[in-house]
Write a protein that holds these residues in place. Structure first.
Motif, PDB file in Angstrom:
ATOM      1  N   ARG A 187       1.030  -1.036   0.032  1.00 17.84           N
ATOM      2  CA  ARG A 187      -0.119   0.065   0.224  1.00 17.84           C
ATOM      3  C   ARG A 187       0.765   1.096  -0.057  1.00 17.84           C
ATOM      4  NH1 ARG A 187      -5.446  -1.808   1.109  1.00 17.84           N
ATOM      5  NH2 ARG A 187      -5.104  -3.737   0.534  1.00 17.84           N
ATOM      6  N   ALA A 188       0.264   2.504  -0.447  1.00 22.26           N
ATOM      7  CA  ALA A 188       1.123   3.196  -0.289  1.00 22.26           C
ATOM      8  C   ALA A 188       1.372   4.191   0.708  1.00 22.26           C
ATOM      9  CB  ALA A 188       0.707   4.890  -1.957  1.00 22.26           C
TER      10      ALA A 188
ATOM     11  N   ILE C 367      -4.898   5.966 -18.817  1.00 20.50           N
ATOM     12  CA  ILE C 367      -4.461   5.124 -17.830  1.00 20.50           C
ATOM     13  C   ILE C 367      -5.070   4.657 -16.911  1.00 20.50           C
ATOM     14  CG2 ILE C 367      -1.882   3.777 -18.002  1.00 20.50           C
ATOM     15  CD1 ILE C 367      -2.377   4.591 -21.040  1.00 20.50           C
ATOM     16  N   LEU C 368      -4.459   5.826 -16.044  1.00 28.32           N
ATOM     17  CA  LEU C 368      -3.859   5.035 -14.318  1.00 28.32           C
ATOM     18  C   LEU C 368      -5.407   5.045 -14.218  1.00 28.32           C
ATOM     19  CD1 LEU C 368      -2.336   8.050 -13.014  1.00 28.32           C
ATOM     20  CD2 LEU C 368      -1.882   6.110 -13.090  1.00 28.32           C
ATOM     21  N   GLY C 369      -6.453   5.959 -14.872  1.00 28.67           N
ATOM     22  CA  GLY C 369      -8.424   5.468 -14.201  1.00 28.67           C
ATOM     23  C   GLY C 369      -8.489   4.346 -14.582  1.00 28.67           C
ATOM     24  N   PRO C 370      -8.615   3.536 -15.353  1.00 22.30           N
ATOM     25  CA  PRO C 370      -9.031   2.806 -15.812  1.00 22.30           C
ATOM     26  C   PRO C 370      -8.387   1.908 -15.155  1.00 22.30           C
ATOM     27  CG  PRO C 370      -8.934   3.630 -17.940  1.00 22.30           C
ATOM     28  CD  PRO C 370      -8.257   4.704 -16.460  1.00 22.30           C
ATOM     29  N   GLY C 379      -7.694  -4.212  -3.088  1.00 17.92           N
ATOM     30  CA  GLY C 379      -7.248  -3.570  -2.098  1.00 17.92           C
ATOM     31  C   GLY C 379      -5.949  -3.360  -3.346  1.00 17.92           C
ATOM     32  N   GLY C 380      -5.744  -3.590  -4.399  1.00 18.50           N
ATOM     33  CA  GLY C 380      -4.550  -2.712  -5.036  1.00 18.50           C
ATOM     34  C   GLY C 380      -5.135  -1.352  -5.095  1.00 18.50           C
ATOM     35  N   SER C 381      -3.148  -1.306  -6.145  1.00 21.56           N
ATOM     36  CA  SER C 381      -2.815   0.160  -6.529  1.00 21.56           C
ATOM     37  C   SER C 381      -1.878  -0.209  -7.565  1.00 21.56           C
ATOM     38  CB  SER C 381      -1.716   0.735  -4.839  1.00 21.56           C
ATOM     39  OG  SER C 381      -1.220  -0.410  -5.133  1.00 21.56           O
ATOM     40  N   VAL C 382      -1.606   1.167  -7.589  1.00 19.83           N
ATOM     41  CA  VAL C 382      -0.897   1.869  -9.316  1.00 19.83           C
ATOM     42  C   VAL C 382      -0.237   3.646  -8.609  1.00 19.83           C
ATOM     43  CG1 VAL C 382      -0.506   2.740 -11.155  1.00 19.83           C
ATOM     44  CG2 VAL C 382      -2.626   1.395 -10.374  1.00 19.83           C
ATOM     45  N   ILE C 395      -1.370  14.317 -12.294  1.00 21.86           N
ATOM     46  CA  ILE C 395      -2.307  13.032 -11.094  1.00 21.86           C
ATOM     47  C   ILE C 395      -1.778  13.021  -9.931  1.00 21.86           C
ATOM     48  CG2 ILE C 395      -2.273  12.552 -14.099  1.00 21.86           C
ATOM     49  CD1 ILE C 395       0.675  11.244 -12.849  1.00 21.86           C
ATOM     50  N   ASP C 396      -2.262  12.186  -9.417  1.00 24.84           N
ATOM     51  CA  ASP C 396      -2.239  12.023  -8.246  1.00 24.84           C
ATOM     52  C   ASP C 396      -0.754  10.531  -8.493  1.00 24.84           C
ATOM     53  OD1 ASP C 396      -1.834  10.840  -5.676  1.00 24.84           O
ATOM     54  OD2 ASP C 396      -4.064  10.967  -5.481  1.00 24.84           O
ATOM     55  N   VAL C 397       0.401  11.073  -7.931  1.00 23.47           N
ATOM     56  CA  VAL C 397       1.332  10.169  -8.336  1.00 23.47           C
ATOM     57  C   VAL C 397       1.138   8.800  -7.496  1.00 23.47           C
ATOM     58  CG1 VAL C 397       2.648  10.725  -9.533  1.00 23.47           C
ATOM     59  CG2 VAL C 397       2.985  11.003  -7.052  1.00 23.47           C
ATOM     60  N   TRP C 398       0.182   8.906  -6.041  1.00 22.01           N
ATOM     61  CA  TRP C 398       0.495   7.522  -5.210  1.00 22.01           C
ATOM     62  C   TRP C 398      -1.571   6.881  -5.412  1.00 22.01           C
ATOM     63  CZ3 TRP C 398       4.540   6.674  -2.993  1.00 22.01           C
ATOM     64  CH2 TRP C 398       5.558   7.269  -2.695  1.00 22.01           C
ATOM     65  N   GLY C 399      -1.888   8.041  -5.918  1.00 26.37           N
ATOM     66  CA  GLY C 399      -3.332   7.162  -6.281  1.00 26.37           C
ATOM     67  C   GLY C 399      -4.038   7.157  -4.380  1.00 26.37           C
ATOM     68  N   PRO C 400      -5.637   6.991  -4.633  1.00 26.47           N
ATOM     69  CA  PRO C 400      -5.514   7.720  -2.576  1.00 26.47           C
ATOM     70  C   PRO C 400      -5.426   6.636  -2.032  1.00 26.47           C
ATOM     71  CG  PRO C 400      -7.154   6.321  -4.729  1.00 26.47           C
ATOM     72  CD  PRO C 400      -6.002   5.833  -4.743  1.00 26.47           C
TER      73      PRO C 400
END
Ligand SMILES: Cc1cc2nc3c(=O)[nH]c(=O)nc-3n(C[C@H](O)[C@H](O)[C@H](O)COP(=O)(O)OP(=O)(O)OC[C@H]3O[C@@H](n4cnc5c(N)ncnc54)[C@H](O)[C@@H]3O)c2cc1C
Ligand code: SF4
Ligand code: SF4
Lengths: 482, 425, 431
Positions: A187-188, C367-370, C379-382, C395-400
């Motif tokens: 997780r970030a 890209i990021l959104g999809p 529970g994954g992340s980009v 963009i939000d580089v860390w994601g939510p």
């Protein structure tokens, strides 16, 4: 703050008629863990079944400024699940469901109260196991294991509990439900899972744990090597580690323990040996075979009395049963005891074992040893009888000297049992005031009102808590530092 | 350790003879290894209803930190006395003896009127085969009597259906003639054994006794069956009625001739109690000599040279607590069954978890007993077996009742009965 | 002011170790100075100074991962740790080592190699990276499957807090539960709680023999089947990477729809036996196995290192990896981008490098959104590990981040660095 009786009806509504222990007799049985020296009776014991109930409980405690003491199976060795300051003990024993087994992702999610070995039992047929195997695994809870970051014989190869926890569901001292990590562990942000593991209930109460399951290895070989002296055995251990072999487990037992185990469990360990090594190798068959020969050769270089290899699963089980129940047999050995859990660098094992013997001789005490030799994690068991004048004092003195010796060799105060009330006073031996201060402030992020298991893990006694005078929280509007 | 009954002493809240042994109490290191094996802990998940918690309470009382309060008594009453904790305990805590001594203390202090009424009823009937049978048959009458309303008023209705269930069961039992005083060995003679016929066994499962005698004689044993033998005292021991227990034990020893190779017992509860004679009466007592000769029937028959015909069935074996935990007999009954051709033995999950019968526990604590029975029946159902084998009449009764209530078609038999089928008439 | 500050910084590190910051910009934000302290005491004094003066500080190892995180909101001083490159203590028989944070993994490998030991951290471009940098960014590589990540390796850590306080957490031995697990807290914290200056690390014996295979499949489905069988077997591979066609091409290997790159390390006989079993599994799944050259992993890593393109770090379930590879490929294809994807298939930790022209505004929807939508449920992340500044600003580089976890993260950061000395703005939620 003492508990207001007015909360009892509220708690009954929350937990149902059988969810609360109020009788003095009932509460008394919750006043200590395995370290019965430390006693503290909770004002109430709550037996929730759900996370929602736990959350309500903690919120109520926060509202009432009452201590919360999480308790799993009460097998801790450090006075962790005790209530020296009163408060409400939350026992997780009824939270013992397996919530999910996902073998394709090699993970499982269980409620905190599930007994460790029940998880392995549930997946064994399908070729999997849960690696952390504290010797209490037949009774201790996975929530308790996570909260103490328990180790065990096989943690030498597989790592301790934290290496197998992917995620936690935890109710923080602030009464918030946080889901940390999960089946997808990355997780970030900060590794909050990693910090919560081993926090002994001082940050929050763990309600569910997501763990990694491992595939059963192809081959296992368990052997027992007996030696005429502890030193020979210790040197053999250091040599095995130094040779680049990572056994699944490498345990040492000395003569006093062997005798008690043979009596109590009829494990048939060789009598007459000063020390026995229990060595287990696992992995691909060919690897196990090759390493077994090298281990045997190393043992032979250290003057063994005998080397015995388990040839059947039943023999293997018996060898392990003796080791696993060793802590339980101490009732056969001594009236009272002190147990160390210090760790030394593996190369220092022979040196520290010499020191243990010297300390025992100096204080005329029996110090029995059964421990995770491969990790350098000692468990010297200092036996005494408080009915004999002066013995208790000598035992305490021996305990201090032993710990000092371990620290002087670059070791750690506790390898797996945890700190609790028992070892809190020893933290300053390993950490400077600034280090302890950092921990105390960290705790505040989870538990702003200091209600979670107070008096445990960090030294709080004024005499040794110099560095812990935590400053008033800096109140800065959120976002101001951006 | 022998503690003569006459020595009076004080130990915290305890007094008089038969104190719980302080060394035994101290040998509990509070490790908790016994917890998951304890049926009441499994059901309730509470420390004070676990072996460790119970020992803690007894120890606290012995140390004078606690009196024998109603709550104290409650948690000890809820103990099944199954001694699963003893099997699990690496420290060798003699839980059974400590429990029995503590119950003795509780009894000595006296019980409340409700419990006393119930105990009077139970102990007035059970150990007296000559009373128990007619009593059960009189049950219908009793129900209409004034006693019933008394019992009801005391809130003691719950155990009632169990008595009625027994009565029904009894009606179905075929009459078997009285056993002869001696059944001589057939073929090569191996020795001479006594057979304990038991109270419940002889009434409810007379065929088990008959088959035991027959098979033992076929195996080469002269079987002595004294007609005047009384009760072994097991129920009294477990209930803390230690004086009565001693009296019954002494009488039983008198009833059997001294020249026996073994005393054969086919009821686990009896066997386990008899093996305690030495502890409670002293090793020098004649009863202790009898105890040392005591064997479970499966121990003698497991290697007996008997012709065996196939018995086609899927069987599963329930470990009676007083065999597996009380006497450490786990493999002999299984090995005996495994010898029978055609019989497929499947392992019963939680086979050594108490079924709830536990002597008269199911009469005294019906709710807990029912919950354990439910679990036992679940486990039996999961095996798919059509034959459930157990070596204790209490278990047979309890499990049969549970299966019937569930509508599970399972034949519930004693190992001796299964063996008898294989041997043939 | 600047010169006065320069004076004071020079007094700490010496004139030759203080440089103008122009060349050390982080995401276009240039610090005023770059200081190269020689030891822990100097780091402490530098941070003490920064704290007192309200300066914003970015620690820097080799600078290979400076692209990670949001652009700093402020930046005054870069503390470059390259001179903290000593071995503090190494007793091979303990199978642990204590080293300063600025040591590169390459240098460390040379020290450990003499004793046939290894620190199994192999993120892309690992040789050039420093121990402290790899831990602060929690970077990992293929070895992760067998040995875990930095969090599993870091036993003890010395770090300097935002106010200059030198702090130690953890221990020097392989097992310790004395107090909270501070090493875990610092791992992956991007220096926002303290500057890592010294570490004690768990080592492993170097395997006697290691061989690698490429298992090629005509479809992702076949690869998935093989992966599932492999993970459900008793095989104990060291690396199990899934690679897409783009990666195969870049490696110069025959291109198939999907492939698994697997290595097995053990004694000779076991490697041979397991290799044969691997081959059997590949065939049974409808593919085939081919042995790879020993240097393949070095080349493989370099495909995901370097500053070109947009690099994503994807976390997903092991059971989703093939699907995710397919999704990245499809999205890239649709937008005319080239994609190299690879990563630990057994643990669902993938890296994707996307190259080509794509307008900064298009990235989020295209890209990021999809990808984030697809991963949210499990529970994954980009995480966008690296990208051009123009994109980063959009963009939000860390994601939510889970709100409850974020609340804790915020409270921790506020507790230890309330005024924002350390890497302000760069971490999750622009902390
Ligand atoms: C026979 C025996 C052998 C042992 N062998 C080992 C060994 O090999 N290795 C080892 O590491 N330990 C060993 N131990 C110690 C002990 O078993 C472990 O510490 C175990 O992890 C404790 O689990 P528990 O469920 O009994 O927890 P408890 O004893 O009930 O609690 C331990 C601590 O964790 C906290 N806690 C418990 N549950 C939670 C929760 N859900 N959320 C938050 N906090 C919680 C408690 O407050 C307490 O501080 C042994 C103990 C015994 C009796
Ligand atoms: S009875 Fe035995 S197993 Fe149970 S807690 Fe006591 S010592 Fe441990
Ligand atoms: S005898 Fe049975 S019910 Fe009683 S404490 Fe022991 S295990 Fe539990």
């Amino acid at each position: 703050m003492p508990l207001s009786p007015a909360v009892i009806p509220e708690l009954r509504r929350l937990l149902g008629p059988d969810g609360l222990v109020v009788t003095p007799e009932g509460r008394m049985t919750y006043e200590c863990d395995m370290h019965t020296f430390y006693k503290g009776t909770p004002e109430l014991v709550a037996l929730p079944r759900t996370t929602a109930q736990v959350m309500e409980l903690v919120r109520l405690c926060r509202r009432e400024r009452v201590a919360v003491i999480p308790r799993g199976s009460g097998t801790g060795l450090i006075g962790g699940a005790t209530a020296p300051q009163g408060g409400i003990m939350i026992s997780t024993t009824r939270m013992n469901e397996i919530l999910e087994i996902d073998l394709a992702n090699r993970s499982a999610t269980v409620q905190a109260g599930l007994i460790n070995v029940w998880l392995s039992n549930a997946v064994r047929d399908r070729g999997y196991f849960f690696a952390p195997d504290p010797s209490s695994q037949m009774v201790s809870s996975i929530g308790g294991n996570a909260s103490t970051n328990a180790g065990g014989p096989h943690c030498l190869k597989y790592g301790v509990t934290v290496n197998h926890v992917l995620g936690l569901e935890v109710v923080t001292g602030a009464g918030e439900l946080a889901r940390l990590g999960g089946k997808v562990a990355d997780r970030a942000g900060y590794d909050l899972t990693g910090v919560t593991v081993g926090s002994e209930g001082t940050l929050g109460i763990v309600t569910a744990v997501t763990v990694r399951l491992l595939h059963t290895p192809e081959g296992v070989r368990t052997a027992l090597a007996a030696f005429a002296s502890i030193e020979d055995a210790s040197e053999a251990v250091s040599a095995i580690i130094a040779a680049g072999i990572v056994p699944a487990a490498l345990e040492m037992l000395d003569a006093a323990i062997i005798r008690a185990i043979n009596e109590g469990i009829h494990a048939g360990y060789p009598t007459g040996a000063a020390a026995v090594l229990l060595i287990e190798l696992d992995g691909p068959q060919a690897e196990v075979a090759a390493q077994a020969e090298r281990v045997a050769a190393i043992c032979r270089d250290h003057r063994p009395l005998a080397i015995r290899v388990a040839t059947t699963e039943a023999e293997r089980t018996l060898l392990w049963k003796g080791r696993k129940e060793a802590a339980g047999v101490l009732g056969r050995m001594t009236a009272n005891w002190l147990l160390q859990d210090a760790v030394v660098p593996r190369s220092k094992l022979p040196a520290i074992m010499r020191e243990v013997a010297a300390i025992a001789a100096r204080h005329q005490l029996l110090i029995a040893n059964v421990f995770h030799a491969g990790d350098g994690n000692l468990h010297p068991l200092i036996c005494y009888d408080e009915r004999r004048p002066g013995e208790r004092e000598r035992a305490i003195q021996a305990n201090e000297e032993l710990l000092a010796a371990c620290i002087a060799l670059g070791g750690s105060v506790t390898g797996e049992h945890g700190v609790g009330v028992d070892k809190a006073k020893n933290l300053p031996k390993q950490y400077a005031p600034a280090d302890l201060n950092f921990m105390a402030r960290l705790r505040r992020a989870w538990d702003p009102d200091n209600i979670m298991n107070p008096g445990k893990l960090l030294p709080s006694h004024p005499a040794c808590g110099e560095g812990l005078r935590v400053g008033a929280p800096v109140r800065i509007p959120s976002g101001a530092w951006v | 350790m022998t503690r003569p009954a006459t020595v009076a002493a004080r130990l915290g809240a305890f007094s008089g003879p038969d104190l719980p042994d302080p060394d035994g109490l101290r040998s509990c290191v509070h490790c908790g290894i016994c917890l998951p094996q304890c049926p009441t802990y499994q059901i309730l998940g509470e420390e004070m209803d676990s072996p460790r918690g119970r020992l803690y309470l007894v120890r606290a009382a012995a140390e004078g930190r606690l009196d024998i309060t109603p709550t104290f008594t409650r948690h000890l009453d809820l103990c099944l006395g199954c001694r699963a904790c003893e099997t699990a305990c690496p420290s060798g805590v003699p839980f059974g003896r400590l429990l029995e001594a503590t119950r003795g203390q509780i009894e000595r202090r006296g019980r409340g009127p409700a419990r006393r009424a119930l105990e009077t009823l139970i102990f007035g009937l059970f150990p007296h085969p000559r009373r128990l049978g007619p009593a059960l048959r009189l049950l219908a009458l009793y129900q209409r009597s004034g006693l019933q309303s008394l019992v009801r008023a005391r809130g003691l209705l719950r155990p009632f259906p169990r008595l009625r269930a027994m009565e029904q069961l009894l009606a179905a039992v075929p009459r078997v003639g009285r056993l002869p005083a001696l059944v001589p060995a057939v073929g090569a003679r191996r020795g001479r054994v006594g057979l304990l016929t038991g109270c419940v066994q002889r009434l409810l499962y007379p065929q088990v006794n008959a088959e035991t005698a027959r098979l033992l004689s076929r195996a080469g044993w002269d079987v002595v069956i004294p007609a005047g033998q009384g009760c072994c005292g097991a129920l009294h021991l477990h209930g803390g009625r230690l004086d009565e227990f001693r009296r019954l034990a002494g009488a039983l020893a008198q009833a059997f001739p001294e020249a026996l190779d073994h005393l054969v017992v086919n009821a686990a509860g009896c066997g386990s109690a008899i093996r305690e004679y030495g502890h409670w009466l002293g090793e020098a007592a004649p009863a202790a000599a009898l105890a040392r000769k005591t064997r479970d029937v499966t121990e003698l028959l497991v290697n007996a040279d008997l012709p065996l015909r196939p018995v086609e069935a899927v069987a599963t074996y329930h470990d009676a607590c007083h065999l597996v935990h009380g006497q450490g007999i786990r493999s002999a009954p299984r090995a005996l069954l495994a010898r029978i051709p055609g019989l497929r033995l499947v392992e019963l999950p939680e086979s050594d978890l108490c079924c709830g019968s536990a002597g008269v526990y199911n009469l005294l604590e019906p709710q807990m007993a029912d919950r354990l029975l439910e679990r036992k029946v679940d486990n039996i159902a999961a095996t798919g077996a059509t034959l459930l084998v157990a070596g204790n009449p209490g278990c047979l009764l309890q499990i049969a009742k549970g299966c019937r209530a569930r509508g599970l078609v399972v034949e519930v038999l004693h190992p001796v009965e299964v063996l008898a089928r294989a041997v043939g008439p | 002011m600047t010169s006065a500050l320069g004076e004071r910084l020079r007094a700490v590190v010496g004139a030759e170790h203080l440089a103008d910051g122009a060349s050390a910009a982080v995401d276009g934000v240039a610090p005023r100075f770059v200081a190269r302290p020689a030891n822990v005491a100097e780091v402490s004094r530098l941070l003490g100074l920064a704290h007192a003066e309200g300066l914003a500080v970015a620690p820097r190892g080799a600078g290979t991962a400076q692209g990670l995180g949001n652009p700093p909101t402020r930046l005054d001083l870069v503390i470059e740790l390259g001179r903290l490159n000593r071995v503090v203590e190494y007793e091979p028989a303990d199978v642990t080592v204590s080293v300063e944070a600025g040591m590169t993994l390459d240098d460390l490998e040379r020290v450990l190699g003499k004793h046939r030991q290894v620190l199994p951290l192999d993120p892309p471009g690992w040789r050039a990276r420093t121990v402290g940098g790899v831990l602060a960014t929690n970077a990992s590589g293929p070895w992760r499957f067998r040995y875990g990540t930095g969090r599993d390796a870091l036993l003890g850590v010395r770090f300097v807090q935002a106010d200059g306080t030198v702090t130690w957490g953890g221990s020097r031995v392989v097992k310790s539960v004395t107090g909270y697990d501070i090493p875990k807290l610092l791992t992956g914290a991007l220096g926002t709680l303290g500057v890592i200056v010294e570490t004690t690390l768990r080592l492993h014996p170097s395997p006697e023999c290691e061989r690698s295979w490429l298992l090629g499949f005509a479809s992702l489905d076949l690869a998935r089947g093989c992966l599932a069988a492999l993970l459900d077997s008793a095989l104990q591979p060291s690396r199990v990477e899934i690679v897409n066609a783009g990666t195969l091409a870049a490696l110069g290997e025959p291109v198939t729809a999907a492939a698994l790159a697997v290595s097995i390390a053990s004694v000779d006989a076991a490697v041979a036996a397991e290799g044969a079993e691997l081959d059997r599994l590949a065939r049974a799944a409808g593919g085939g196995a081919r042995q790879l050259a020993d240097d393949v992993w070095e080349r493989y890593g370099s495909l995901f290192a370097g500053a070109r393109g947009v690099r994503l770090r994807l976390a997903c379930l092991a059971t989703s990896v093939t699907e995710l590879v397919a999704l990245v490929d499809a999205l890239a294809h649709r937008h005319g981008l080239g994609a190299r994807v690879g990563g630990c298939a057994g643990l669902g930790a993938l890296t994707a490098v996307l190259e080509g022209e794509c307008a900064p505004d298009a990235w989020e929807p295209a890209i990021l959104g999809p990808l984030r939508d697809r991963l949210e449920g499990e529970g994954g992340s980009v995480i966008v590990e690296q990208c051009p500044l123009a994109l980063k600003e959009r963009i939000d580089v860390w994601g939510p981040v889970d709100p409850q976890a974020l609340a804790l993260i915020r409270r921790i950061k506020t507790e230890f660095d309330p005024t924002g000395v350390l890497n302000p703005g760069r971490f999750v939620s622009r902390l």
